[in-house]
Design an enzyme around this catalytic site. Sequence first.
Site, PDB file in Angstrom:
ATOM      1  CG  ASP A 152      38.346  83.737  16.573  1.00  0.00           C
ATOM      2  OD1 ASP A 152      38.901  82.726  17.037  1.00  0.00           O
ATOM      3  OD2 ASP A 152      38.939  84.788  16.258  1.00  0.00           O
ATOM      4  CG  LEU A 153      36.937  86.208  22.074  1.00  0.00           C
ATOM      5  CD1 LEU A 153      37.492  86.139  23.493  1.00  0.00           C
ATOM      6  CD2 LEU A 153      35.633  86.977  22.036  1.00  0.00           C
TER       7      LEU A 153
ATOM      8  CG  ASP B 290      40.527  83.455  20.309  1.00  0.00           C
ATOM      9  OD1 ASP B 290      40.705  82.318  19.794  1.00  0.00           O
ATOM     10  OD2 ASP B 290      40.805  84.502  19.710  1.00  0.00           O
TER      11      ASP B 290
END
Length: 657
Positions: free
Chosen positions: A526-527, A569
């Site tokens: 996950d960003l 994301d």
Amino acid sequence: MTLRKRLLWLFTPLLALTLVFAYGLSERILLSRFDVQDRVLLLNDVERLRSRLDTLVTRNLDLLKTYAEWDDSYEFMQGKYPDFVRSNMDEQSLALLGFDFMIYLDLKGQVVTEQWQPPELEEMLSVGSLRPSSYESLRLDILQLGKQLAQQSATEQDLDGRGQLLMLQGTPLLLGASPITNSQSYAAPIGTLIAGHFIDAERFESLQSQVDGKLQLTEPVSETLHWRTLVMPADSSLNGLKISPRRLLDNQQQQLDLQFSNQLNQPNLALRIDEGRRLRQEGQQAIWFFLLLTVTVGVLALLLIYLCLEFWVLRRLQRIHREVTLISANNSLPRLADQGNDELGQLARALNNMFERLSQSESREQLILDSINEGYFEVDTSGKLISANDALANIFGYNRTELQGRDFKQILNEDDTLRTQTLLQQLAGGSSDNILASQFKRRDGSVGHFEARLAAMHDHQGQIIGWRGIVRDTSEQMAYQNQLIDMAYRDPLTGLGNRKAFGEQLQSCLEQMQRKQQTLALLYLDLDHFKEVNDQFGHDIGDLLLQTIAERLRNALRQPDWAYRLGGDEFTVLLPEADQQTALKLAERLISRLSQPFKHGDVLIDFVTPSIGIALYPEHAKYAEGLIKAADIAMYEAKEQRNRACIYQPAKLSPPE
């Protein structure tokens, strides 16, 4: 098989069968007759040997009786002729009589006088390993036998004496005994005269001369159940003779045993005659000579037949065959030159008519095949192309001449070749599935997708001689289908696999790892701060950042196909056959590469970092749903500290499997 070979195989078995039949008849009729004659010759040897031994025994008994019924011997036994031994029993007299020993016994069986002149012990014949140990042992055994003969003569009042053929200590012996009386034979016997000789090498050689085969001494046998007793003449001095059944040692030798009877219950004299089956051998040689002549005549007949067929039939057929093989569409009729009035000439004219009709038919068929847009082909059973139309040549980029004789395996990969062979086998077995969809290699090296409908070609006997089919180019259709499939499983923004592709691939990997009993690692990315990018720079910049992150992710993996974008994301990575240490190393490499700043024009983004959660199969979960949940939990734990990777800790949080 050529006609010459067929004729050879027709004539050769007949000749061989004739020879076998002739040889079988000769074996059954001629050789059996020769064998009977060989048996008669062997029995003739037995008769001559018996006659010779009978003569020896009779002679010895006659000499013995002359001495026993001599007045000088009678007076000597009465004590009236003291010089009898010196005058009549010296060694020279004994040698002239042919005796090796002579013994005078009184009525009580006591030795009155005796004279011995035996051969050397080493020169005496013997059977087996048994040999006389000394002269004294021989003398004692002979005296014992002589006394038994004297007792039998006295008991039965036999004044003619008795003669015996014996085996004594393994040595053959001729022994005789006669009562001692006066020359008129009216006086009562006053003793017994015993005399005889050993059958030494010289005497045995004399017996050997009576037979054509080899004569040898053998040990007497007690079991003579199947032996035949030879009928003796009335004047024979021998007690009896038994003959064993004839034994055939091989095709060249026969054997027979003889055993003489005696009245002393002592070992009998036993002889064996080994004689060649001369007449049978000569008959067999004559038969082989006859067969050789027959074979010679048969070969000459075969040669004569071959020459006749060669010049009158085979050469004409060969010329017709050569002309048939040279026929092409440009030949002017008539194509065959043989115009004879016999059957071969008629055959040539019929073939010319057939070729003309066939040529017209082939021209029409080829014109039809060349007019269609789909490829047509014919291959033989080995896979060699034997016929094709122009459309097939254009499809693969060849001309028709280059396609001729080409193996279909050259335009298929290995898997498709095996699949094609399986389909052909099923068609040969009667299957109705005749469609082959496969990739084919063109002349320029490119690969296209094609679909072929196949059918078997049969000869007049119903045997499969090849395959024919229609080929259709389905490359554009397959490309469109692949595009649709790719759209269904590919994220349109990043080009990575989408959520659907990830779910199916994860399930497949779990089943594979379960079979192999291996581990699997799932990385959930996950960003961090990605929402701020969209808010500050807009969604276009956010999309470019996601594309860059996806490219960096592909470059960091040995197998880029194992990376997926689930949406927004969120990304996932599958690592088959990976343990915790391998997963952590990859996660560190991903954090290092994905955390690098992103620059587009005047925009610089250096605050977006990844957080990675790691879950392991089967340590953390055994099913897809549980493994995803474990990785998601580990990812949220990593996001608490940002830009780091965390392994799922089941002791703290344990998601359901």
